[in-house]
Motif scaffolding. Sequence first.
Motif, PDB file in Angstrom:
ATOM      1  N   PHE A 189       2.611  -2.219  13.592  1.00  0.00           N
ATOM      2  CA  PHE A 189       3.447  -1.194  14.201  1.00  0.00           C
ATOM      3  C   PHE A 189       4.918  -1.525  13.948  1.00  0.00           C
ATOM      4  O   PHE A 189       5.363  -2.652  14.201  1.00  0.00           O
ATOM      5  N   THR A 190       5.638  -0.537  13.461  1.00  0.00           N
ATOM      6  CA  THR A 190       7.066  -0.726  13.254  1.00  0.00           C
ATOM      7  C   THR A 190       7.785  -0.711  14.603  1.00  0.00           C
ATOM      8  O   THR A 190       7.258  -0.250  15.621  1.00  0.00           O
TER       9      THR A 190
ATOM     10  N   PHE B  94       2.957   8.494   2.161  1.00  0.00           N
ATOM     11  CA  PHE B  94       2.340   7.864   3.328  1.00  0.00           C
ATOM     12  C   PHE B  94       3.441   7.112   4.064  1.00  0.00           C
ATOM     13  O   PHE B  94       4.478   6.801   3.490  1.00  0.00           O
ATOM     14  N   GLN B  95       3.207   6.804   5.335  1.00  0.00           N
ATOM     15  CA  GLN B  95       4.201   6.054   6.084  1.00  0.00           C
ATOM     16  C   GLN B  95       3.532   5.236   7.182  1.00  0.00           C
ATOM     17  O   GLN B  95       2.400   5.514   7.581  1.00  0.00           O
TER      18      GLN B  95
ATOM     19  N   THR C 292       0.833  -1.209   0.000  1.00  0.00           N
ATOM     20  CA  THR C 292       0.000   0.000   0.000  1.00  0.00           C
ATOM     21  C   THR C 292       0.862   1.251   0.000  1.00  0.00           C
ATOM     22  O   THR C 292       0.642   2.184  -0.791  1.00  0.00           O
ATOM     23  N   ILE C 293       1.849   1.300   0.896  1.00  0.00           N
ATOM     24  CA  ILE C 293       2.748   2.455   0.978  1.00  0.00           C
ATOM     25  C   ILE C 293       3.467   2.658  -0.351  1.00  0.00           C
ATOM     26  O   ILE C 293       3.542   3.778  -0.891  1.00  0.00           O
ATOM     27  N   ALA C 294       4.015   1.566  -0.915  1.00  0.00           N
ATOM     28  CA  ALA C 294       4.765   1.669  -2.167  1.00  0.00           C
ATOM     29  C   ALA C 294       3.858   2.106  -3.313  1.00  0.00           C
ATOM     30  O   ALA C 294       4.251   2.946  -4.147  1.00  0.00           O
ATOM     31  N   GLY C 295       2.647   1.569  -3.375  1.00  0.00           N
ATOM     32  CA  GLY C 295       1.721   1.936  -4.443  1.00  0.00           C
ATOM     33  C   GLY C 295       1.344   3.403  -4.401  1.00  0.00           C
ATOM     34  O   GLY C 295       1.275   4.073  -5.444  1.00  0.00           O
TER      35      GLY C 295
ATOM     36  N   ALA D 139      -5.537   5.239   6.574  1.00  0.00           N
ATOM     37  CA  ALA D 139      -4.246   5.926   6.671  1.00  0.00           C
ATOM     38  C   ALA D 139      -4.498   7.378   7.113  1.00  0.00           C
ATOM     39  O   ALA D 139      -5.641   7.793   7.279  1.00  0.00           O
ATOM     40  N   LYS D 140      -3.425   8.128   7.325  1.00  0.00           N
ATOM     41  CA  LYS D 140      -3.565   9.531   7.760  1.00  0.00           C
ATOM     42  C   LYS D 140      -4.592   9.639   8.888  1.00  0.00           C
ATOM     43  O   LYS D 140      -5.468  10.512   8.884  1.00  0.00           O
TER      44      LYS D 140
END
Length: 287
Positions: free
Chosen positions: A263-264, A132-133, A121-124, A161-162
């Motif tokens: 979660f990272t 986005f992150q 999703t982030i890469a797309g 997101a956001k």
Amino acid sequence: MRPYPLYLSILALAFSLISNSAYASTNTDRTDIARALLMKLIREEGGVDARVLAAPLAFPRQMTSREFLRSLQASWVDKQNLQPINVPTAVRNWGSGGGNSPWQFSDAQMQRYFQNLFGTTIAGLRNQGYIFQLSKNDLFHGHIFSFEHDGITDYGIVFHAKEYPNDADIVEQNGGKGADSHFSTAESAYKLRNLIWIASVSKIWAIHASRPTLTPLITAEWLDPQSDDPFMQNLYRLQLKALTLQDIYFSSLGRSLGSINYFTRETILQLTNQPVGSAVAKDLLYF
């Protein structure tokens, strides 16, 4: 704690102000819109309402789509092939579905598939010029639901997101969350904050939720846009501004099946107030 940024604190009051019959009628209208959107994603790639973010993800162990659906049924509905996991209290409280017992897939490849959803999703989105992150204010959770079509039980996830922008009025509604955020509702990426994944086709779409035809899906059915009450008027304005696709209209098509959280390591350290050098082994994805 489930992230419902704009009206969690007044939900009980609002539901006491409407009749059950009015709720059923309006909610049915919205679930019809939700179903139509899902069918458009599956059959027409979303049209003007959405954009595909990436090619379909490969199913674990070369499963067919029906095998994948059966595996999801076993885990999400029948509670098989899963293992409990300990999640730090601060992380669980920040994530969606914090009151439930967190778990992961016993099958490492299934677990990896859903971890890859977030990265894909982030890469797309970034490939299309939108930043986005994975963070405590941006993309960290989604809501799982089932629905029926074409003789099968399918599954979807509405990702938000956001989640916590830094707009002062929304920060206030969120009890202070987002005050340290690096984005606002005014940035161009914000309009693509709602994402939907559908299991049978293994694709992810960014939803154009700002389209007027989809407005009913971002507003609570009990909020009257014509209300003379200033409080209700402001709440309706904030919901339009926050642009949160309400997952309840999708889960009403079948079942609500909980949440997915990712979660990272860096976010876990931040949420648990640990120093950067602390021994948190890896990123954490749980349901």
